[in-house]
Design a protein around this motif. Structure first.
Motif, mmCIF file in Angstrom:
data_model
loop_
_atom_site.group_PDB
_atom_site.id
_atom_site.type_symbol
_atom_site.label_atom_id
_atom_site.label_comp_id
_atom_site.label_asym_id
_atom_site.label_seq_id
_atom_site.Cartn_x
_atom_site.Cartn_y
_atom_site.Cartn_z
ATOM 1 N N LEU A 195 0.716 -1.138 0.127
ATOM 2 C CA LEU A 195 0.068 0.003 0.027
ATOM 3 C C LEU A 195 0.822 1.218 0.089
ATOM 4 O O LEU A 195 0.404 2.204 -0.791
ATOM 5 C CB LEU A 195 -0.761 0.101 1.182
ATOM 6 C CG LEU A 195 -2.031 -0.922 1.086
ATOM 7 C CD1 LEU A 195 -2.989 -1.006 2.481
ATOM 8 C CD2 LEU A 195 -3.088 -0.666 0.016
ATOM 9 N N GLN A 196 1.852 1.135 0.528
ATOM 10 C CA GLN A 196 2.807 2.284 0.728
ATOM 11 C C GLN A 196 3.409 2.817 -0.825
ATOM 12 O O GLN A 196 3.317 3.892 -1.072
ATOM 13 C CB GLN A 196 4.334 1.881 1.512
ATOM 14 C CG GLN A 196 4.381 2.484 2.687
ATOM 15 C CD GLN A 196 5.662 2.271 3.308
ATOM 16 O OE1 GLN A 196 6.809 2.909 2.843
ATOM 17 N NE2 GLN A 196 5.720 1.333 4.356
ATOM 18 N N PHE A 197 3.804 1.673 -1.419
ATOM 19 C CA PHE A 197 4.140 1.582 -2.814
ATOM 20 C C PHE A 197 3.128 2.105 -3.699
ATOM 21 O O PHE A 197 3.327 2.942 -4.540
ATOM 22 C CB PHE A 197 4.638 0.297 -3.450
ATOM 23 C CG PHE A 197 5.191 0.290 -4.879
ATOM 24 C CD1 PHE A 197 6.285 0.957 -5.153
ATOM 25 C CD2 PHE A 197 4.008 -0.300 -5.681
ATOM 26 C CE1 PHE A 197 6.347 0.927 -6.625
ATOM 27 C CE2 PHE A 197 4.492 -0.099 -7.201
ATOM 28 C CZ PHE A 197 5.729 0.337 -7.786
ATOM 29 N N LEU A 198 1.875 1.707 -3.659
ATOM 30 C CA LEU A 198 0.822 2.234 -4.437
ATOM 31 C C LEU A 198 0.530 3.689 -4.046
ATOM 32 O O LEU A 198 0.223 4.439 -5.059
ATOM 33 C CB LEU A 198 -0.408 1.445 -4.316
ATOM 34 C CG LEU A 198 -0.097 -0.181 -4.864
ATOM 35 C CD1 LEU A 198 -1.378 -0.838 -4.447
ATOM 36 C CD2 LEU A 198 0.163 -0.059 -6.248
ATOM 37 N N ALA A 199 0.520 4.047 -2.853
ATOM 38 C CA ALA A 199 0.098 5.467 -2.542
ATOM 39 C C ALA A 199 1.286 6.469 -2.910
ATOM 40 O O ALA A 199 1.127 7.459 -3.446
ATOM 41 C CB ALA A 199 -0.201 5.509 -0.864
ATOM 42 N N MET A 200 2.417 5.945 -2.818
ATOM 43 C CA MET A 200 3.421 6.509 -3.214
ATOM 44 C C MET A 200 3.261 6.772 -4.733
ATOM 45 O O MET A 200 3.853 8.094 -5.090
ATOM 46 C CB MET A 200 5.043 6.007 -2.709
ATOM 47 C CG MET A 200 6.065 6.922 -3.036
ATOM 48 S SD MET A 200 6.117 8.080 -1.870
ATOM 49 C CE MET A 200 7.814 8.906 -1.571
ATOM 50 N N THR A 201 3.290 5.831 -5.474
ATOM 51 C CA THR A 201 3.111 5.801 -6.876
ATOM 52 C C THR A 201 2.158 7.152 -7.242
ATOM 53 O O THR A 201 2.285 7.798 -8.191
ATOM 54 C CB THR A 201 2.947 4.502 -7.484
ATOM 55 O OG1 THR A 201 3.981 3.644 -7.211
ATOM 56 C CG2 THR A 201 2.918 4.668 -8.882
ATOM 57 N N TRP A 202 0.899 6.617 -6.667
ATOM 58 C CA TRP A 202 -0.448 7.803 -7.040
ATOM 59 C C TRP A 202 0.047 8.915 -6.735
ATOM 60 O O TRP A 202 -0.465 9.896 -7.346
ATOM 61 C CB TRP A 202 -1.452 6.900 -6.448
ATOM 62 C CG TRP A 202 -2.803 7.599 -6.760
ATOM 63 C CD1 TRP A 202 -3.722 8.502 -6.097
ATOM 64 C CD2 TRP A 202 -3.507 7.352 -8.037
ATOM 65 N NE1 TRP A 202 -4.765 9.145 -6.855
ATOM 66 C CE2 TRP A 202 -4.616 8.281 -8.109
ATOM 67 C CE3 TRP A 202 -3.010 6.884 -9.123
ATOM 68 C CZ2 TRP A 202 -5.517 8.154 -9.359
ATOM 69 C CZ3 TRP A 202 -4.034 6.755 -10.274
ATOM 70 C CH2 TRP A 202 -4.918 7.679 -10.236
ATOM 71 N N TYR A 203 0.753 9.158 -5.511
ATOM 72 C CA TYR A 203 1.154 10.673 -5.124
ATOM 73 C C TYR A 203 1.955 11.175 -6.187
ATOM 74 O O TYR A 203 1.954 12.520 -6.505
ATOM 75 C CB TYR A 203 1.737 10.649 -3.661
ATOM 76 C CG TYR A 203 2.322 11.761 -3.380
ATOM 77 C CD1 TYR A 203 1.433 12.890 -2.914
ATOM 78 C CD2 TYR A 203 3.858 11.907 -3.494
ATOM 79 C CE1 TYR A 203 2.143 13.963 -2.715
ATOM 80 C CE2 TYR A 203 4.349 13.345 -2.953
ATOM 81 C CZ TYR A 203 3.468 14.201 -2.502
ATOM 82 O OH TYR A 203 4.245 15.312 -2.094
ATOM 83 N N SER A 204 2.951 10.607 -6.483
ATOM 84 C CA SER A 204 3.923 10.821 -7.741
ATOM 85 C C SER A 204 3.360 11.297 -8.869
ATOM 86 O O SER A 204 3.699 12.386 -9.423
ATOM 87 C CB SER A 204 5.182 9.775 -7.462
ATOM 88 O OG SER A 204 5.899 9.691 -6.395
ATOM 89 N N ILE A 205 2.596 10.457 -9.313
ATOM 90 C CA ILE A 205 2.016 10.637 -10.533
ATOM 91 C C ILE A 205 1.185 11.743 -10.456
ATOM 92 O O ILE A 205 0.948 12.414 -11.883
ATOM 93 C CB ILE A 205 1.567 9.738 -11.388
ATOM 94 C CG1 ILE A 205 0.372 9.074 -10.540
ATOM 95 C CG2 ILE A 205 2.626 8.508 -11.650
ATOM 96 C CD1 ILE A 205 -0.528 8.100 -11.561
ATOM 97 N N SER A 206 0.840 12.112 -9.460
ATOM 98 C CA SER A 206 0.032 13.450 -9.444
ATOM 99 C C SER A 206 0.564 14.719 -9.789
ATOM 100 O O SER A 206 -0.124 15.835 -10.199
ATOM 101 C CB SER A 206 -0.739 13.575 -8.123
ATOM 102 O OG SER A 206 0.177 14.061 -7.131
#
Length: 160
Positions: free
Chosen positions: A131-142
């Motif tokens: 979940l850290q990885f997915l949230a960090m990815t979603w945050y980064s692509i924002s």
């Protein structure tokens, strides 16, 4: 001493407040210095994440993995403070478009460490790392214009 009293009492004039804001926004650093420290901090984050993954297969490796992976994500997140400054970074993190991703990411950072050290639930720790990885990815692509829309469209096309 008088200046310190004015700052603490809130009676500092606007010119001095502007200087304080500049320091907190990291604008006192030159552009090349900010870019160098961004690269150093980001590389340290990647190195920590890779090291944590390599340590996963040792005895008690899950604890080391969780710590290094979480430190890697924190270092990668902190690296952008060198580019835009900590105050601007915090403001942008909690904008409405990033709010959910930021909260999930920060919550998963804490819950990963809690699940490893206090609750001692290995499966839960791995779930929180994912979940850290997915949230960090979603945050980064924002930060990339239209990237979220493209990812959503890609997934909906693949799933339909």
């Amino acid at each position: 001493m008088d200046k310190l009293r004015r700052v603490l009492s809130g009676r500092e004039d606007n010119e001095e407040l502007g200087l304080t804001a500049q320091v907190l926004d990291a604008s006192t650093l030159s552009y090349s210095t900010r870019v160098k420290w961004f690269v150093i901090c980001f590389a340290a984050g990647i190195l920590c994440s890779i090291l944590g993954t390599a340590l996963l297969f040792l005895p008690n490796g899950l604890k080391l993995f969780a710590v290094f992976y979480t430190l890697g994500n924190v270092a990668a997140l902190a690296s952008t403070c060198f580019l835009m400054g900590p105050l601007k970074q915090l403001k942008r993190m909690f904008e409405p478009t990033r709010l959910i991703a930021t909260i999930v990411m920060l919550l998963c950072l804490v819950l990963t460490l809690c699940s490893v050290f206090w609750w001692e639930k290995k499966g839960l720790a791995i779930i929180f790392c994912i979940l850290q990885f997915l949230a960090m990815t979603w945050y980064s692509i924002s930060y990339i214009p239209f990237a979220r829309d493209a990812v959503i469209k890609c997934f909906t096309t693949c799933l339909s």
